[in-house]
Structure formats: C-alpha cells, structure tokens
Design an enzyme around this catalytic site. Structure first.
Site, PDB file in Angstrom:
ATOM      1  N   ASN A  13     -49.720  14.074   4.161  1.00  0.00           N
ATOM      2  CA  ASN A  13     -48.792  13.667   5.208  1.00  0.00           C
ATOM      3  C   ASN A  13     -49.097  12.221   5.560  1.00  0.00           C
ATOM      4  O   ASN A  13     -50.064  11.934   6.268  1.00  0.00           O
ATOM      5  CB  ASN A  13     -48.955  14.576   6.432  1.00  0.00           C
ATOM      6  CG  ASN A  13     -48.102  14.119   7.612  1.00  0.00           C
ATOM      7  OD1 ASN A  13     -47.165  13.342   7.444  1.00  0.00           O
ATOM      8  ND2 ASN A  13     -48.430  14.595   8.796  1.00  0.00           N
ATOM      9  N   TRP A  14     -48.263  11.323   5.059  1.00  0.00           N
ATOM     10  CA  TRP A  14     -48.517   9.903   5.279  1.00  0.00           C
ATOM     11  C   TRP A  14     -48.257   9.476   6.718  1.00  0.00           C
ATOM     12  O   TRP A  14     -48.667   8.390   7.122  1.00  0.00           O
ATOM     13  CB  TRP A  14     -47.627   9.063   4.358  1.00  0.00           C
ATOM     14  CG  TRP A  14     -47.894   9.209   2.901  1.00  0.00           C
ATOM     15  CD1 TRP A  14     -48.828  10.014   2.291  1.00  0.00           C
ATOM     16  CD2 TRP A  14     -47.210   8.520   1.847  1.00  0.00           C
ATOM     17  NE1 TRP A  14     -48.760   9.864   0.924  1.00  0.00           N
ATOM     18  CE2 TRP A  14     -47.775   8.956   0.619  1.00  0.00           C
ATOM     19  CE3 TRP A  14     -46.174   7.592   1.806  1.00  0.00           C
ATOM     20  CZ2 TRP A  14     -47.337   8.491  -0.617  1.00  0.00           C
ATOM     21  CZ3 TRP A  14     -45.735   7.125   0.581  1.00  0.00           C
ATOM     22  CH2 TRP A  14     -46.309   7.567  -0.622  1.00  0.00           C
ATOM     23  N   LYS A  15     -47.526  10.287   7.480  1.00  0.00           N
ATOM     24  CA  LYS A  15     -47.095   9.920   8.824  1.00  0.00           C
ATOM     25  C   LYS A  15     -46.315   8.596   8.760  1.00  0.00           C
ATOM     26  O   LYS A  15     -45.665   8.324   7.759  1.00  0.00           O
ATOM     27  CB  LYS A  15     -48.283   9.878   9.790  1.00  0.00           C
ATOM     28  CG  LYS A  15     -49.073  11.192   9.755  1.00  0.00           C
ATOM     29  CD  LYS A  15     -50.102  11.303  10.842  1.00  0.00           C
ATOM     30  CE  LYS A  15     -50.844  12.632  10.742  1.00  0.00           C
ATOM     31  NZ  LYS A  15     -51.774  12.849  11.875  1.00  0.00           N
ATOM     32  N   HIS A 101     -44.936  19.745  13.441  1.00  0.00           N
ATOM     33  CA  HIS A 101     -46.225  19.061  13.509  1.00  0.00           C
ATOM     34  C   HIS A 101     -46.563  18.793  14.972  1.00  0.00           C
ATOM     35  O   HIS A 101     -45.678  18.552  15.798  1.00  0.00           O
ATOM     36  CB  HIS A 101     -46.164  17.749  12.728  1.00  0.00           C
ATOM     37  CG  HIS A 101     -47.504  17.112  12.508  1.00  0.00           C
ATOM     38  ND1 HIS A 101     -48.147  16.373  13.484  1.00  0.00           N
ATOM     39  CD2 HIS A 101     -48.335  17.120  11.442  1.00  0.00           C
ATOM     40  CE1 HIS A 101     -49.304  15.951  13.021  1.00  0.00           C
ATOM     41  NE2 HIS A 101     -49.449  16.393  11.787  1.00  0.00           N
ATOM     42  N   GLU A 103     -47.619  16.355  16.484  1.00  0.00           N
ATOM     43  CA  GLU A 103     -47.120  15.083  17.008  1.00  0.00           C
ATOM     44  C   GLU A 103     -45.646  15.188  17.380  1.00  0.00           C
ATOM     45  O   GLU A 103     -45.190  14.569  18.347  1.00  0.00           O
ATOM     46  CB  GLU A 103     -47.359  13.980  15.974  1.00  0.00           C
ATOM     47  CG  GLU A 103     -48.831  13.663  15.818  1.00  0.00           C
ATOM     48  CD  GLU A 103     -49.196  13.022  14.492  1.00  0.00           C
ATOM     49  OE1 GLU A 103     -50.398  12.795  14.273  1.00  0.00           O
ATOM     50  OE2 GLU A 103     -48.281  12.763  13.676  1.00  0.00           O
ATOM     51  N   GLU A 172     -53.310  23.500  12.315  1.00  0.00           N
ATOM     52  CA  GLU A 172     -53.837  22.168  12.609  1.00  0.00           C
ATOM     53  C   GLU A 172     -54.288  22.126  14.062  1.00  0.00           C
ATOM     54  O   GLU A 172     -53.482  21.912  14.964  1.00  0.00           O
ATOM     55  CB  GLU A 172     -52.776  21.098  12.335  1.00  0.00           C
ATOM     56  CG  GLU A 172     -51.354  21.464  12.793  1.00  0.00           C
ATOM     57  CD  GLU A 172     -50.496  20.239  13.045  1.00  0.00           C
ATOM     58  OE1 GLU A 172     -50.692  19.239  12.363  1.00  0.00           O
ATOM     59  OE2 GLU A 172     -49.650  20.294  13.947  1.00  0.00           O
ATOM     60  N   GLY A 178     -56.734  13.400  13.346  1.00  0.00           N
ATOM     61  CA  GLY A 178     -56.931  11.973  13.492  1.00  0.00           C
ATOM     62  C   GLY A 178     -58.098  11.591  14.379  1.00  0.00           C
ATOM     63  O   GLY A 178     -58.267  10.423  14.714  1.00  0.00           O
ATOM     64  N   SER A 216     -58.159  16.777   9.910  1.00  0.00           N
ATOM     65  CA  SER A 216     -59.200  15.866   9.402  1.00  0.00           C
ATOM     66  C   SER A 216     -59.930  16.421   8.183  1.00  0.00           C
ATOM     67  O   SER A 216     -61.141  16.246   8.030  1.00  0.00           O
ATOM     68  CB  SER A 216     -60.203  15.513  10.510  1.00  0.00           C
ATOM     69  OG  SER A 216     -59.569  14.787  11.544  1.00  0.00           O
ATOM     70  N   GLY A 237     -53.933  14.249   6.312  1.00  0.00           N
ATOM     71  CA  GLY A 237     -53.421  13.078   6.999  1.00  0.00           C
ATOM     72  C   GLY A 237     -54.001  11.795   6.449  1.00  0.00           C
ATOM     73  O   GLY A 237     -53.603  11.313   5.395  1.00  0.00           O
ATOM     74  N   GLY A 238     -54.969  11.233   7.154  1.00  0.00           N
ATOM     75  CA  GLY A 238     -55.510   9.933   6.782  1.00  0.00           C
ATOM     76  C   GLY A 238     -56.005   9.828   5.351  1.00  0.00           C
ATOM     77  O   GLY A 238     -55.803   8.806   4.688  1.00  0.00           O
TER      78      GLY A 238
END
Length: 254
Positions: A13-15, A101, A103, A172, A178, A216, A237-238
């Site tokens: 997930n590049w966001k 998600h 967010e 999640e 993050g 994470s 994610g990251g």
C-alpha cells in the site's frame, strides 16, 4: 492456513507517495526481483489512482504482480465529484481494492456501513476487496479489541453474505500503523484467530479467505508474523516503497 485456502498474499500500500517516475522504478524493480527469485505467494501493489493507467502498462504481459487500488467508491456512478467507481478501476486491470483502511475511517469518516458498501461494489465488478479492520490504542487498552474488529467485520459479512469467501481481510491495529510499533506475532495471531472464527460462523469456506496483517510489517519481522497459523499475508505500508524490503517480505511468505 489449510490446503484448500488461497496462497499467502503480500500487498503493498503505497498510500499517497511516489511520483510517476518513482512509481515506475518501484514496479520495475519488484518485477526484476521476482524474475530472479519467483514468489510462491500472490503479490499486489496498491497504487495512487492517477498512476493506475501507467501501472497497468508496466504490469502487462506478466503475472507475478497484480495491480491494486487504495479505495473505491460506494456508488456505482453519478454526481460524486472526485470519486472513482469499481467499474473504472476494472477498466485499468485492477485486481484488488483496499476498503476501510483506518486512515479512511479516521480522516474521511467512513463508517462500517460505508466500508461494507464499498466491498459490495468491488465484488460486483470482479475486484477483490481488501477489507481493513483494527482497533485504536485506546480501544486496545480498554480491552475492546475483539469487540471492535468483530463489529467492523460483521457489517461486511451482513451486506455481502454468500460472497464473503471472495474477500480478503486485513487486520491493522491502528496503533501500529506507521508508528514503528508492531503487534507481536502472538498478539496478531490472537486477533486473526478471532476473525477466522467469525468468518467460519458465516461461511463453511472461511479457510479460503486470506487474513493479512497490516501494522508495520517489515523485512525483519515478516517471517515471524507470516509463520502464524492464521496470518495469510501482509498489507505492507512503508516497506512497500523500498524494493529490497518489499522483496524480502515477499520472500518470507509461503
């Protein structure tokens, strides 16, 4: 994960990250890595909507990586400025779409009902929704983790009924997204087992539904998380923005 279930899935997930040039470097880097060391799991990249057309081109002619979207509208079409429909995503070869998600829930006020409707739209278009559930730190400390994730998943089960075996669920924990904090393999497995039991009560084929961990997960902890019996992959994610890290997670999957 039983013999009848799907392969593990690693979805990046590049966001809201990467440029067009950076996106191409990421996609081509991952494809080169998988050409040298083919994955035994399914792999997807959930990219920003403006790059879907380009990503479709970069992924054409191969089957190692599938394209994914980060969201989908709850509406089929109409006067919904800025929204992207499931049919539009399908036109660009999208295989997966993240829905609910944390967010989106936090910053855009998405309710359990909206998330369920989005999953329904994705399914109707032949797109697999990656349904996200998870608790905040306050909810965990208050002992409400199971209650929260059950409620979030129940809304999707209620609306989608017999189609539930076609979804992916991603746990999640909001407090681990993050932040660098990660649920221990045991903590993650405990919640995944709860979700598995809930799905089993709704469908006789619940073992076919991949349950991903998304909080994470990185190159150093992926193997221990993915070794848990009810963790069938990761929503990354990251680490999905770094080719070596993402490939290391894919290599840890089975």
């Amino acid at each position: 994960m039983s013999e009848m279930s799907k392969k593990q899935l690693i979805a990046g997930n590049w966001k809201m990250n990467a440029s067009l040039a950076g996106s191409e470097a990421l996609v081509r880097g991952v494809l080169e890595g998988l050409a040298a060391a083919p994955a035994v799991c399914d792999v997807a990249m959930c990219v920003p909507a403006p790059y879907l057309a380009a990503v479709q081109g970069w992924l054409s002619g191969q089957t190692a990586v599938q394209a994914g979207a980060q969201d989908v509208s709850q509406h089929a079409s109409g006067a919904y400025t800025g929204e992207v429909s499931a049919d539009m995503l399908r036109d660009f070869g999208v295989r997966y779409a993240i829905v609910g998600h944390s967010e989106r829930r936090q910053y855009h006020g998405e309710t359990d009902e909206v998330v369920a409707a989005k999953a329904q739209r994705a399914l109707a278009a032949g797109i697999t929704p990656i349904v996200c559930v998870g608790e905040t730190l306050a909810e965990r400390e208050a002992g409400h983790t199971e209650e929260v994730v059950r409620r979030q998943l129940a809304a999707v089960v209620h609306v989608n009924g017999h189609c539930i075996t076609e979804i992916v669920v991603a746990y999640e924990p909001v407090w681990a997204i993050g932040t660098g904090k990660t649920a221990s393999p045991e903590q993650a497995q405990q919640v995944h087992a709860v979700l598995r039991a809930q799905l089993a009560a709704a469908s006789v084929h619940a073992d076919r539904i991949p349950l991903l961990y998304g909080g994470s997960m990185n190159a150093s902890n992926a193997a221990s998380l993915l070794a848990q019996p009810d963790i069938d992959g990761g929503l990354i994610g990251g680490a999905s923005l770094k080719v070596p890290d993402f490939l290391a997670i894919v290599a840890a999957a089975r």
